[in-house]
Scaffold this active site. Structure first.
Site: not given
Length: 307
Positions: A176, A226, A296
């Site tokens: 990520r 998420s 996130e």
């Protein structure tokens, strides 16, 4: 925001053929369906407009954000005094097993294009609700695959319009994360190396992945995917569930009972609802397990400071 500067930018955007929406409702530009108004949204579907307009906004001292599909954003519903450059759509080119496209192309659309041209390798990304630029920016991944597995190059520019082509190694793709998060460059296009495969076989794998998503994730509710990054050595959803937080809610925001890694907009959730729930989850997980959860999605607050 300086009115004269904004008017000059809007005129140039219209000259470039871009659609401009003034006093734009950010709920329409985020998958969480949360957000107030922005000064304006400028829709961009080609690199030439990016090269003109974003450096112009920077030179004029205008605050701005670059959005893809808004699938990894939580925006303040008090509104933001900024221009949104909405990378939306664009061209896909193929050269044998290589696909190259503008950053605003939807990732799901690129997957379908690959399937129709009998190319495999992107199936893992089917159902990820973002654009190519956003996927490269955060090295999006799912079901055993990541962007770094298939990308071979990306073209990006700095705020002054200087263009650099990055190879896979130079992008520093990790979980990520990418160099673009760290250097502030704006992704213009990306090229992917795939492989020839039977169309029906590619479609079958895509269908299998989308069915897994539907069965395990709360796709029926607005969210930013998420909510927390995977902590080293564990899973955010597992920690949240172990702490008894599944179904915890604040106002219209809820920790999904279907997948505890998602905070969902159960019904007219406010920005404050979501942020309070995120804080509660982070606090409980830290107290009970010692793990520090990291968000996130990008959080855009009202009256933010801009570079």
């Amino acid at each position: 925001m300086n009115n004269d500067s904004l008017c000059a930018l809007v005129r140039e955007a219209e000259n470039c053929g871009c659609r401009v929406v003034k006093n734009a409702d950010l709920k329409k530009y985020t998958t969480f369906k949360i957000g107030g108004t922005a000064e304006c949204v400028i829709e961009i579907d080609n690199r030439e407009a990016c090269l003109k307009l974003i450096p112009m906004a920077h030179g004029l001292g205008l605050a701005y954000y670059v959005f893809g599909n808004g699938s990894n954003i939580i925006a303040d519903d008090k509104g933001i005094d900024a221009v949104i450059f909405h990378m939306n759509g664009g061209e896909i080119k193929n050269d044998g097993e290589m696909l190259t496209c503008f950053a605003g192309v939807k990732l799901a659309g690129l997957c379908v294009y690959a399937m129709e041209h009998e190319l495999g390798g992107l199936e893992f990304a089917y159902g990820i609700p973002g654009t190519v630029g956003g996927a490269v920016y955060m090295n999006a991944g799912a079901y055993g695959g990541e962007i770094k597995d298939v990308i071979v190059s990306a073209e990006a520019m700095d705020v002054n319009g200087n263009v650099t082509v990055y190879n896979t190694e130079q992008m520093e793709l990790s979980y990520r994360n990418s160099i673009f998060e760290n250097n502030g460059s704006i992704i213009l296009s990306a090229s992917f190396k795939l492989y020839n495969d039977d169309k029906s076989a590619v479609k079958a794998r895509m269908d299998e992945i989308i069915e897994k998503r539907r069965s395990k994730q709360p796709l029926e509710y607005p969210s930013a995917g998420s909510t927390f990054k995977r902590p080293s050595g564990n899973y955010a959803s597992l920690l949240i569930e172990q702490c008894g937080l599944k179904g915890l809610s604040v106002g219209g925001a809820e920790v999904s009972q279907k997948h505890s890694g998602f905070i969902i907009n159960k019904g007219n959730a406010s920005f404050d609802d979501v942020m309070e729930l995120i804080d509660k989850v982070k606090y409980e997980v830290k107290i009970q397990t010692g793990y520090e959860l990291e968000c996130e999605p990008v959080i855009i607050r009202s009256h933010s400071e801009f570079d």
